[in-house]
Design a protein around this motif. Structure first.
Motif, mmCIF file in Angstrom:
data_model
loop_
_atom_site.group_PDB
_atom_site.id
_atom_site.type_symbol
_atom_site.label_atom_id
_atom_site.label_comp_id
_atom_site.label_asym_id
_atom_site.label_seq_id
_atom_site.Cartn_x
_atom_site.Cartn_y
_atom_site.Cartn_z
ATOM 1 N N GLY A 58 -11.140 11.102 71.858
ATOM 2 C CA GLY A 58 -10.901 10.707 73.241
ATOM 3 C C GLY A 58 -9.444 10.457 73.572
ATOM 4 N N PHE A 59 -8.548 10.848 72.656
ATOM 5 C CA PHE A 59 -7.127 10.631 72.907
ATOM 6 C C PHE A 59 -6.531 11.692 73.830
ATOM 7 C CE2 PHE A 59 -7.077 8.679 68.417
ATOM 8 C CZ PHE A 59 -7.443 7.442 68.932
ATOM 9 N N ALA A 60 -7.160 12.864 73.889
ATOM 10 C CA ALA A 60 -6.591 13.963 74.661
ATOM 11 C C ALA A 60 -7.706 14.799 75.268
ATOM 12 C CB ALA A 60 -5.699 14.840 73.781
ATOM 13 N N SER A 61 -7.416 15.377 76.415
ATOM 14 C CA SER A 61 -8.331 16.345 77.008
ATOM 15 C C SER A 61 -8.145 17.676 76.278
ATOM 16 C CB SER A 61 -8.012 16.520 78.495
ATOM 17 O OG SER A 61 -6.741 17.139 78.655
ATOM 18 N N PRO A 62 -9.058 18.638 76.477
ATOM 19 C CA PRO A 62 -8.861 19.946 75.837
ATOM 20 C C PRO A 62 -7.516 20.578 76.192
ATOM 21 C CG PRO A 62 -11.117 19.769 76.608
ATOM 22 C CD PRO A 62 -10.392 18.542 77.097
ATOM 23 N N THR A 63 -7.053 20.403 77.435
ATOM 24 C CA THR A 63 -5.770 20.975 77.835
ATOM 25 C C THR A 63 -4.618 20.316 77.091
ATOM 26 O OG1 THR A 63 -6.620 21.492 80.027
ATOM 27 C CG2 THR A 63 -4.233 21.398 79.780
ATOM 28 N N GLU A 64 -4.646 18.987 77.010
ATOM 29 C CA GLU A 64 -3.589 18.270 76.291
ATOM 30 C C GLU A 64 -3.613 18.600 74.804
ATOM 31 O OE1 GLU A 64 -3.661 14.352 79.263
ATOM 32 O OE2 GLU A 64 -4.923 14.460 77.476
ATOM 33 N N ALA A 65 -4.821 18.728 74.243
ATOM 34 C CA ALA A 65 -4.938 19.101 72.831
ATOM 35 C C ALA A 65 -4.406 20.510 72.588
ATOM 36 C CB ALA A 65 -6.394 18.998 72.383
ATOM 37 N N ALA A 66 -4.591 21.405 73.560
ATOM 38 C CA ALA A 66 -4.077 22.769 73.426
ATOM 39 C C ALA A 66 -2.554 22.777 73.375
ATOM 40 C CB ALA A 66 -4.577 23.628 74.585
ATOM 41 N N VAL A 67 -1.920 21.950 74.199
ATOM 42 C CA VAL A 67 -0.457 21.849 74.181
ATOM 43 C C VAL A 67 0.005 21.300 72.833
ATOM 44 C CG1 VAL A 67 1.542 20.741 75.252
ATOM 45 C CG2 VAL A 67 -0.337 21.566 76.678
ATOM 46 N N LEU A 68 -0.710 20.292 72.340
ATOM 47 C CA LEU A 68 -0.394 19.728 71.029
ATOM 48 C C LEU A 68 -0.537 20.796 69.946
ATOM 49 C CD1 LEU A 68 0.257 17.091 69.460
ATOM 50 C CD2 LEU A 68 -2.211 16.719 69.279
ATOM 51 N N GLY A 69 -1.569 21.628 70.088
ATOM 52 C CA GLY A 69 -1.797 22.695 69.123
ATOM 53 C C GLY A 69 -0.681 23.725 69.119
ATOM 54 N N VAL A 70 -0.173 24.075 70.287
ATOM 55 C CA VAL A 70 0.942 25.026 70.370
ATOM 56 C C VAL A 70 2.177 24.457 69.668
ATOM 57 C CG1 VAL A 70 2.578 26.109 71.939
ATOM 58 C CG2 VAL A 70 0.146 26.192 72.452
ATOM 59 N N ALA A 71 2.456 23.170 69.908
ATOM 60 C CA ALA A 71 3.604 22.540 69.245
ATOM 61 C C ALA A 71 3.422 22.555 67.728
ATOM 62 C CB ALA A 71 3.763 21.101 69.752
ATOM 63 N N GLY A 72 2.202 22.244 67.272
ATOM 64 C CA GLY A 72 1.937 22.263 65.833
ATOM 65 C C GLY A 72 2.033 23.664 65.253
ATOM 66 N N ALA A 73 1.524 24.659 65.990
ATOM 67 C CA ALA A 73 1.586 26.047 65.515
ATOM 68 C C ALA A 73 3.034 26.519 65.408
ATOM 69 C CB ALA A 73 0.798 26.960 66.459
ATOM 70 N N LEU A 74 3.862 26.156 66.384
ATOM 71 C CA LEU A 74 5.282 26.508 66.332
ATOM 72 C C LEU A 74 5.955 25.872 65.121
ATOM 73 C CD1 LEU A 74 6.234 26.198 70.118
ATOM 74 C CD2 LEU A 74 6.243 28.305 68.763
ATOM 75 N N ALA A 75 5.583 24.613 64.833
ATOM 76 C CA ALA A 75 6.176 23.926 63.681
ATOM 77 C C ALA A 75 5.764 24.601 62.377
ATOM 78 C CB ALA A 75 5.747 22.451 63.683
ATOM 79 N N ILE A 76 4.474 24.945 62.257
ATOM 80 C CA ILE A 76 3.986 25.604 61.032
ATOM 81 C C ILE A 76 4.685 26.956 60.850
ATOM 82 C CG2 ILE A 76 1.971 26.743 60.016
ATOM 83 C CD1 ILE A 76 0.253 24.514 61.127
ATOM 84 N N ALA A 77 4.765 27.735 61.937
ATOM 85 C CA ALA A 77 5.401 29.049 61.849
ATOM 86 C C ALA A 77 6.885 28.918 61.503
ATOM 87 C CB ALA A 77 5.224 29.802 63.173
#
Length: 434
Positions: free
Chosen positions: A241-260
């Motif tokens: 409940g910390f983030a909506s799907p949209t907010e989680a998607a933005v978090l995911g993009v940031a994490g994916a950029l960091a991993i890459a």
């Protein structure tokens, strides 16, 4: 105009345009225009403008391009090789050994992708050459990848669940939660089949590899850690409940950029290519959604959905009979259309009769996703088949034959879900009620 004749005309127009090569979104818009011209006096231009704008002006859809972009970034990172090396030491002692990497690798990548094709391509470009080099039977190696690649639609975050949720006004968070249980069920069925196949076909298995030591397993866990952290950040933030799907998607993009970035897979060219790929895919889906939304209104003017739902109701079908009919209908449709097109094209017609039959719309969304997964491995338009063909160079019907056992397992999983709906409904009912 007679409803039967009108329906026939619309079906002929739709498939005629699709066979002519017109994009799905524009074909849906054209069918809607024909339907309104033949069956309504309403101002077509005004209805078209309002519905297209309304279908795009949905906040939940903002998660869609972000999840697509996240998958595109990870596709171009070292994630596939890290997952193979990370999972291999833990599967060597299982019957089937490294074949399980396809199953578990696809399940892991699906948790950070949302796309079936991206999951298949990312895992397959590393696993298939490696399994071939080590002497595994190509039929089971390709079959496990084709079947497991469909996890991208079922295991959240799922692009197709976002599309279904937006089209039917259902909670995307609930749909994500509902996909967890069936996803685990499907992975267990696939893994069990691999074990049984390996025990029955020992000649098709290479010699056993040395048992992994503690040091190798520890290194493997380190390779899997970035993927696990990204899954926890994206999916965990939604479930907690910390983030909506949209907010989680933005978090995911940031994490994916960091991993890459840290894996050395991100440079200017790969960044631009990933962004371009995400934009193209997002625009394609947006056109399909816009066309389907207008077609939904047009079909409402014709009265076809209402009459069809009434006819189904008059037949006195039980829940099981209705779902069996829909299962066959969607399997046939999946031979000619991609998954997203199936969802947006049929929900406006099918959902009213499903609701009238007392079927939970969240559960039906998971049922629909499972059936759409089947379309990914059925020729001639199975996207996973094309992806694997590009990797292996094999005939698409040969790949479909290798994937047949996993198609049957998808049917079995759908039957189990129908008999035990709580597999999908227990988690959203428990977590969303607290």
């Amino acid at each position: 105009m007679d409803i039967g004749l009108l329906s026939l005309i619309l079906v002929v127009v739709l498939f005629g345009l699709l066979l002519a090569g017109l994009w799905v979104g524009f074909a849906l818009m054209a069918v809607g225009l024909v339907a309104m011209e033949l069956a309504s006096n309403a101002p077509v231009a005004s209805v078209f403008a309002r519905r297209v704008w309304g279908s795009m002006n949905v906040w939940d859809l903002t998660a869609l391009p972000m999840f697509i972009w996240m998958g595109e970034i990870l596709f171009r990172s070292r994630l596939s090789s890290d997952m193979f090396e990370g999972l291999a030491p833990f599967t060597r002692r299982l019957p089937g050994r490294l074949l399980h990497v396809n199953v578990f690798g696809c399940a892991l990548f699906a948790c950070v992708s949302g796309s079936s094709a991206a999951t298949t391509a990312t895992v397959g470009r590393m696993s298939l050459p490696e399994l071939k080099r080590r002497g595994y039977d190509p039929s089971i190696a390709i079959g496990t990848l084709a079947g497991s690649g469909t996890f991208g639609f079922l295991i959240p975050p799922s692009i197709i669940m976002i599309v279904y949720g937006a089209a039917t006004e259902q909670s995307i968070a609930r749909l994500f939660l509902a996909g967890v249980g069936p996803g685990i069920l499907l992975a267990a069925l696939f893994s069990a089949y691999v074990m049984i196949w390996a025990l029955l076909n020992r000649d098709g298995m290479p010699p056993p590899e040395p048992k992994a030591g503690p040091g190798e397993k520890l290194r493997a866990l380190g390779l899997l850690l970035p993927t696990v952290l990204l899954i926890v950040a994206v999916i965990g933030s939604i479930y907690a409940g910390f983030a909506s799907p949209t907010e989680a998607a933005v978090l995911g993009v940031a994490g994916a950029l960091a991993i890459a970035w840290f894996s050395g897979g991100l440079d200017r060219d790969s960044f631009v290519t990933a962004l371009r790929g995400a934009a193209i895919t997002s625009c394609m889906i947006a056109f399909i959604l816009a066309g389907a939304s207008f077609l939904t209104v047009a079909m409402g003017f014709t009265g076809v959905p209402r009459i069809l739902a009434a006819w189904i109701g008059e037949q006195g079908f039980s829940h099981y009979a209705l779902l069996a009919v829909l299962l066959v209908f969607f399997i046939v449709l999946g031979c000619f259309l991609d998954g997203i097109s199936i969802v947006v094209l049929t929900t406006s017609i099918i959902l009213p009769m499903v609701l009238a039959a007392g079927i939970d719309p969240i559960w039906f969304g998971i049922f629909l996703v499972l059936v759409v997964e089947m379309s990914q491995i059925t020729p001639p338009v199975g996207f996973n088949l094309f992806v694997i063909q590009s990797i292996t160079g094999r005939n698409i019907f040969e790949i479909a034959y290798y994937a047949l056992p996993f198609f049957l397992l998808l049917v079995l999983a759908t039957a189990i879900l129908t008999v035990f709906p709580e597999i999908a409904l227990w988690l959203p009912g428990t977590m969303m009620s607290n």
